[in-house]
Design a protein around this motif. Structure first.
Motif, PDB file in Angstrom:
ATOM      1  N   GLN A 137      11.216  49.995 -17.334  1.00  0.00           N
ATOM      2  CA  GLN A 137      11.551  51.414 -15.964  1.00  0.00           C
ATOM      3  C   GLN A 137      11.950  50.287 -15.470  1.00  0.00           C
ATOM      4  OE1 GLN A 137      11.070  54.805 -15.875  1.00  0.00           O
ATOM      5  NE2 GLN A 137      12.001  55.344 -17.693  1.00  0.00           N
TER       6      GLN A 137
ATOM      7  N   ALA B 217       3.034  57.367  -2.007  1.00  0.00           N
ATOM      8  CA  ALA B 217       2.048  57.929  -1.763  1.00  0.00           C
ATOM      9  C   ALA B 217       1.948  58.303   0.165  1.00  0.00           C
ATOM     10  CB  ALA B 217       0.554  58.986  -2.090  1.00  0.00           C
ATOM     11  N   PRO B 218       1.689  59.078   1.515  1.00  0.00           N
ATOM     12  CA  PRO B 218       2.408  59.931   1.357  1.00  0.00           C
ATOM     13  C   PRO B 218       3.341  60.345   0.999  1.00  0.00           C
ATOM     14  CG  PRO B 218       1.586  59.913   3.187  1.00  0.00           C
ATOM     15  CD  PRO B 218       1.392  58.625   2.540  1.00  0.00           C
ATOM     16  N   HIS B 219       3.304  61.310   0.224  1.00  0.00           N
ATOM     17  CA  HIS B 219       5.005  62.484  -0.361  1.00  0.00           C
ATOM     18  C   HIS B 219       5.434  63.161   0.880  1.00  0.00           C
ATOM     19  CE1 HIS B 219       4.850  59.510  -3.926  1.00  0.00           C
ATOM     20  NE2 HIS B 219       3.400  60.077  -4.141  1.00  0.00           N
TER      21      HIS B 219
ATOM     22  N   ILE C  88       5.088  63.751  -9.090  1.00  0.00           N
ATOM     23  CA  ILE C  88       3.752  62.834  -8.116  1.00  0.00           C
ATOM     24  C   ILE C  88       2.319  63.073  -9.247  1.00  0.00           C
ATOM     25  CG2 ILE C  88       2.452  63.258  -6.134  1.00  0.00           C
ATOM     26  CD1 ILE C  88       4.848  64.109  -5.116  1.00  0.00           C
TER      27      ILE C  88
ATOM     28  N   GLY D 110      -1.780  64.551  -5.725  1.00  0.00           N
ATOM     29  CA  GLY D 110      -1.091  65.660  -4.463  1.00  0.00           C
ATOM     30  C   GLY D 110      -0.191  64.976  -3.710  1.00  0.00           C
ATOM     31  N   PRO D 111       0.342  65.634  -2.745  1.00  0.00           N
ATOM     32  CA  PRO D 111       1.655  64.804  -1.707  1.00  0.00           C
ATOM     33  C   PRO D 111       0.812  63.825  -1.114  1.00  0.00           C
ATOM     34  CG  PRO D 111       1.652  67.370  -1.789  1.00  0.00           C
ATOM     35  CD  PRO D 111       0.409  67.208  -2.237  1.00  0.00           C
ATOM     36  N   MET D 112      -0.861  64.272  -0.750  1.00  0.00           N
ATOM     37  CA  MET D 112      -0.884  63.175   0.011  1.00  0.00           C
ATOM     38  C   MET D 112      -1.191  61.745  -0.505  1.00  0.00           C
ATOM     39  SD  MET D 112      -0.267  64.905   3.080  1.00  0.00           S
ATOM     40  CE  MET D 112      -0.674  63.418   3.723  1.00  0.00           C
ATOM     41  N   MET D 113      -1.409  62.257  -1.207  1.00  0.00           N
ATOM     42  CA  MET D 113      -2.879  60.528  -2.324  1.00  0.00           C
ATOM     43  C   MET D 113      -1.656  60.376  -3.231  1.00  0.00           C
ATOM     44  SD  MET D 113      -5.833  59.866  -0.363  1.00  0.00           S
ATOM     45  CE  MET D 113      -6.288  59.211  -1.272  1.00  0.00           C
ATOM     46  N   GLY D 114      -0.419  61.677  -3.978  1.00  0.00           N
ATOM     47  CA  GLY D 114      -0.394  60.854  -5.127  1.00  0.00           C
ATOM     48  C   GLY D 114      -0.369  59.817  -5.979  1.00  0.00           C
ATOM     49  N   LEU D 115       0.029  59.203  -7.162  1.00  0.00           N
ATOM     50  CA  LEU D 115       0.584  58.393  -7.278  1.00  0.00           C
ATOM     51  C   LEU D 115       2.475  59.060  -7.893  1.00  0.00           C
ATOM     52  CD1 LEU D 115       0.609  55.653  -8.626  1.00  0.00           C
ATOM     53  CD2 LEU D 115      -0.030  56.438 -10.204  1.00  0.00           C
ATOM     54  N   HIS D 116       3.435  58.678  -6.944  1.00  0.00           N
ATOM     55  CA  HIS D 116       4.825  58.714  -8.148  1.00  0.00           C
ATOM     56  C   HIS D 116       5.203  58.472  -9.058  1.00  0.00           C
ATOM     57  CE1 HIS D 116       9.319  59.432  -8.178  1.00  0.00           C
ATOM     58  NE2 HIS D 116       9.428  58.100  -8.399  1.00  0.00           N
TER      59      HIS D 116
ATOM     60  N   SER E  16       8.400  57.975 -12.490  1.00  0.00           N
ATOM     61  CA  SER E  16       9.409  58.772 -12.880  1.00  0.00           C
ATOM     62  C   SER E  16       9.285  59.057 -14.678  1.00  0.00           C
ATOM     63  CB  SER E  16      10.336  57.568 -12.358  1.00  0.00           C
ATOM     64  OG  SER E  16       9.738  56.062 -11.995  1.00  0.00           O
ATOM     65  N   ASN E  17       8.371  58.030 -15.027  1.00  0.00           N
ATOM     66  CA  ASN E  17       8.338  58.125 -16.563  1.00  0.00           C
ATOM     67  C   ASN E  17       7.589  59.095 -16.538  1.00  0.00           C
ATOM     68  OD1 ASN E  17       8.016  57.497 -19.407  1.00  0.00           O
ATOM     69  ND2 ASN E  17       6.727  55.439 -18.502  1.00  0.00           N
TER      70      ASN E  17
ATOM     71  N   GLN F 239       0.955  52.627   3.103  1.00  0.00           N
ATOM     72  CA  GLN F 239       1.366  51.626   2.157  1.00  0.00           C
ATOM     73  C   GLN F 239       1.064  50.034   2.654  1.00  0.00           C
ATOM     74  OE1 GLN F 239       2.193  51.594  -0.432  1.00  0.00           O
ATOM     75  NE2 GLN F 239       2.772  50.754  -1.214  1.00  0.00           N
TER      76      GLN F 239
END
Lengths: 347, 567
Positions: free
Chosen positions: A3, A10-12, B324, B327-333, B335-336, B422
């Motif tokens: 992929q 994050a944050p999202h 994700i 959570g939305p603050m520290m989580g990992l995005h 797509s797989n 980041q």
């Protein structure tokens, strides 16, 4: 495994507050001041506000193009510079000179440093400082507020042909039924004539002044809105005004006959406008809790020093520019303690 | 009395989506992918091979090193492979995983409760390691390390973290509502291990039912349930300790240094499952929420593919575009959807462009100091961002980069949409990489200097030996010359010099011969020492030494990571 790597970190989630939102609100907060000045000075003030703002926006756009940058007009920061600059100029300032100051503010005060966020000095004040030096007569030529024909005709000096000296406005002022216009600002009258203009005159907007600096109360109310919505650091205007007032109070104690009251000092000239809208420019003011107070105090005290001992009648502009220059140093030497560090331990 | 930490934010909570449905047990997935590294610290060693039959709860990989925790089979079945597979890790790199095809029988390996009070503390800690118990707050630091207290330290306060401050996540909330009594039993075991003067459970005030359930379960014990204001990131270890005790854990040290031990409520529950039921860590509660049909909490076997878990929650809604993990603050995005859930996974949020719009392009920093206002570590994020951006890492460290807990609050409020976290991660990993390089270079330099020293020393020794021998020979010669002179017997005068001469000759000859032999010997020996020719045994030894060194480095690394443990 095959992929493609996607970079989304994050944050999202986001609070939703963006730079354009902040800047737009600052513009909104200045509109009442603009409206008041147009009511006071009529068409000339309106023409000046529109022309200078347009000059700033146009310069910004041109420089975007010239440097192949994306359009930055939509961050609203050039509009702030334009309005703020116009508010600091005399109401009958020749429009072509206004264009020059707008160009200098954006081109030299901002774009030259790299644009939004990178400028060292408040761009509006850079523009103002330039025309102060370039056109010393025009920038100290005042017209009375509430002139009778202010909504039907422009002050003659407004439409001076480009690169020409502005015509004399005394004849025009005589036509207006304004009583007791002296042609000098309250600060100049104090300095050169030793006359203290009453607080009542200062508050009502009848005093001679730049386009947007006559109503201290209105400016403070607009500042209150910004501070309440956290678009502005309230500590800076408080520090500037408090230190200026304290300085004035000390001098008055020393020689009450010569030095004016702290109230006069606060209400005359551009101190309130400068403290609320100029000194608080985010990019050019300190960020540390202690630094903010030092910065404000420096501006307040230096303003008073220039007013009392300098050749100029007003010192807010140079005081703020000096404060801007000191900002990196103030930040560097006032780094706060970090979480977990001992109180006496330098971070 | 409660204290407060600097800053913090109030993001939209989004807890109600999943918090009001009782948790359910997720069905057996079609296959389980169990990563061998699910904790901070040293890798584990696989002890199964493809084709092995395994039982539920059977160890798949043993802990290797102090900061390491074992991994177990979540169900009974057949090991399909022990191979590289995509895992939820920010690097996106694949890692070793044991893939199990469940046989559907859920046959347990033999297991029994532990009589922990009869057990020495060290033995109980070893059991925790063997059962793969790690912190479930998100950092997955091996629990036995966290609870290892040296005799000089005393724990005044045991803090249980039930704050769950990240939006969307409701696992701890549901766990406390549904299994409060079991959590309290786990807390009792923790209390036995660290022997605290007081025990405080911090729960944010947006979970009134969890607070009530825990209060009820704690009646008659010394455990105090403390309601703390909802504010992100209260669930950060250092932040919660500050709120509950007023103590600030300084940079670079563990909470134990200020007399506090902190664990998550879910970890307490896992300890209870091990001690009172003999079950290792093979499942956990996970919130499945976001753009799914029925957001809910599930008891999920470790290794369940994300996609299958989302199907159990009714499937993703149309328009979903990724997940994700956390959570939305520290989580990992990610797509797989083939990625497995791991011990660290407390939440799966199915993303959609509507819920999580992509951030607009970053604008320049305008120094508005909103980031300074919200930073719980009291840092200057806008300055750190400059230093990271300009790779001025020395300055970044001077401004306490490593105190950043990566909570994302600065990023959340930044009006310029600068990806601050980041930048900070980039700067941290660059500094770590440089330090590793520097250590390697230092070691090489030391080796080289030592070698030069040794050669010099050997040369000197050789020279000394030679000098001594020559001296001895001279002395012998002198003695031989003097002897005839002192001899008074004329008869003996004649042959004596000749004998002495021939004897001296012989000695020289034999000395030369010996030197040649030695040189030959040395040449042979040095050839054998040549590192180009190594026996497999030597290679194995070297590998082992290297691994040991890596362990030490890992421990140091893990320490740094643990500082950032977050809810």
């Amino acid at each position: 495994m095959s992929q493609p790597i996607e970079l989304r970190a994050a944050p999202h989630q986001h609070s939703g507050r963006s730079v354009p939102v902040i800047m737009r609100n600052v513009v909104y907060s200045m509109l009442p001041i603009c409206a008041f000045s147009v009511w006071q000075y009529g068409l000339s003030a309106l023409a000046l506000l529109l022309t200078v703002t347009a000059a700033c926006l146009l310069t910004e756009r041109l420089l975007n193009r010239a440097s192949a940058q994306p359009n930055t007009l939509n961050d609203w920061s050039a509009a702030i510079t334009g309005i703020l600059l116009a508010l600091t100029l005399p109401p009958a300032f020749p429009l072509w000179m206004g264009v020059v100051s707008g160009f200098v503010a954006i081109a030299i005060g901002k774009a030259l440093f790299g644009g939004l966020g990178y400028n060292v000095f408040n761009p509006a004040l850079v523009g103002r400082a330039f025309v102060q030096a370039a056109f010393p007569v025009a920038i100290t030529t005042w017209v009375p507020a509430f002139a009778t024909q202010r909504f039907s005709e422009l002050v003659p000096s407004t439409l001076t042909a480009p690169l020409m000296m502005p015509p004399d406005v005394t004849a025009w002022i005589k036509q207006q039924s304004v009583d007791a216009f002296t042609g000098a600002t309250p600060l100049a009258r104090w300095k050169f004539e030793n006359v203290a203009v009453s607080a009542n005159d200062l508050l009502s907007g009848a005093a001679t002044a730049s386009t947007g600096e006559t109503s201290a109360i209105l400016i403070l109310l607009c500042g209150l809105y910004l501070a309440a919505r956290k678009f502005m650091d309230w500590r800076i205007p408080v520090a500037v005004l408090a230190s200026a007032a304290a300085t004035a109070w000390l001098f008055q104690l020393y020689d009450p006959a010569h030095y004016p009251s702290p109230l006069f000092v606060l209400l005359s000239g551009g101190l309130v406008l400068g403290a609320v809208f100029m000194a608080t420019d985010m990019a050019t003011s300190p960020v540390t809790p202690l630094g903010v107070w030092i910065y404000g105090a420096v501006i307040g005290v230096v303003t008073m020093m220039i007013r009392y001992f300098g050749g100029l009648t007003e010192g807010v502009m140079y005081a703020i520019l000096l404060g801007n220059a000191l900002t990196p140093f103030i930040d560097q030497f006032t780094q706060p303690r970090v979480f977990g560090a001992q109180k006496d331990e330098k971070p | 009395m409660l204290f407060h930490f600097h800053g913090g934010i109030h993001p939209d909570e989004h807890k109600l989506e999943s918090s009001e449905r009782p948790s359910a047990r997720a069905p057996l997935p079609s296959r389980l992918i169990v990563p061998l590294q699910q904790h901070i610290g040293a890798k584990t060693k696989a002890i199964v091979q493809a084709g092995d039959k395994v039982l539920k709860g059977q160890m798949l990989a043993r802990a290797d090193g102090m900061v390491s925790a074992a991994v177990h089979a979540p169900t009974s079945g057949t090991v399909l492979s022990v191979d590289l597979h995509a895992v939820p890790h920010p690097s996106g790199l694949p890692d070793l995983c044991v893939t199990i095809e469940p046989d559907g029988e859920e046959r347990w390996i033999e297991h029994a409760p532990l009589d922990y009070r009869a057990m020495p503390r060290a033995e109980l800690l070893a059991k925790l390691q063997g059962a793969g118990i790690v912190g479930l707050g998100g950092a997955t630091f091996p629990t036995h390390v966290k609870l290892s207290i040296n005799p000089a330290q005393t724990v005044e306060t045991l803090v249980l973290n039930g704050a769950e401050c990240e939006p969307w996540i409701t696992t701890d909330d549901r766990l406390m509502r549904e299994r409060a009594a079991e959590i309290v039993q786990g807390i009792e075991i923790l209390r036995y291990l660290v022997n605290p003067a007081e025990t405080l459970v911090g729960i944010e005030d947006n979970k009134p039912q969890a607070i009530a359930a825990m209060r009820q379960a704690c009646t008659g014990t010394d455990i105090q349930i403390i309601t703390v204001p909802t504010l992100y990131p209260t669930g950060g270890e250092k932040q919660l300790i500050k709120v509950l005790t007023g103590k600030e854990v300084p940079s670079g040290v563990r909470p134990l240094n200020v007399g506090v031990s902190c664990s998550n409520v879910a970890t307490a529950y896992a300890i209870h499952r091990l001690v009172n039921h003999g079950e290792p860590m093979i499942s956990r509660l996970i919130t499945v929420t976001g753009s799914v049909r029925t957001p809910q909490n599930f008891e999920v076997l470790i290794g369940t593919p994300v996609e299958e878990l989302v199907k159990f929650a009714g499937g993703a809604l149309p328009g979903s575009n990724g997940f994700i993990l956390g959570g939305p603050m520290m989580g990992l995005h990610v797509s797989n959807g083939q990625l497995p859930v791991v011990k660290a996974t407390n939440c799966i949020i199915v993303e959609s462009a509507q819920l999580f719009p992509p951030p607009p392009a970053a604008m320049p920093c305008i120094r508005c100091t909103r980031c300074v206002d919200v930073c719980p570590a009291e840092l200057q994020p806008q300055e750190l961002h400059w230093f990271a951006k300009s790779t001025n890492f020395g300055k970044a460290q001077e401004y306490n980069l490593f105190d950043c807990i990566e909570c994302g609050a600065c990023n959340y409020v930044c009006p310029s949409h600068i990806p601050l976290v980041q930048y900070f991660r980039f700067a941290k990993s660059e500094i770590w990489a440089r330090e590793r390089e520097k250590r390697a270079a230092d070691a090489a330099r030391e080796r080289h200097e030592f070698r030069l020293l040794r050669i010099e020393r050997e040369k000197q020794e050789k020279a000394e030996k030679l000098a001594q021998k020559e001296k001895a020979a001279l002395a012998a010669k002198a003695a031989a010359a003097v002897a005839p002179a002192t001899d008074s017997a004329p008869a003996a005068v004649q042959p004596a010099p000749a004998a002495a001469e021939s004897a001296a000759d012989g000695a020289t000859q034999s000395r030369i011969q010996a030197a040649i032999d030695r040189a030959k010997e040395q040449a042979a020996a040095s050839k054998e020492k040549d590192t180009d020719i190594l026996t497999p045994q030597q290679l194995a030894e070297m590998a082992e030494i290297e691994a040991r060194r890596a362990d030490i480095r890992e421990i140091a690394h893990a320490d740094a990571k643990q500082q950032q443990e977050q809810q």
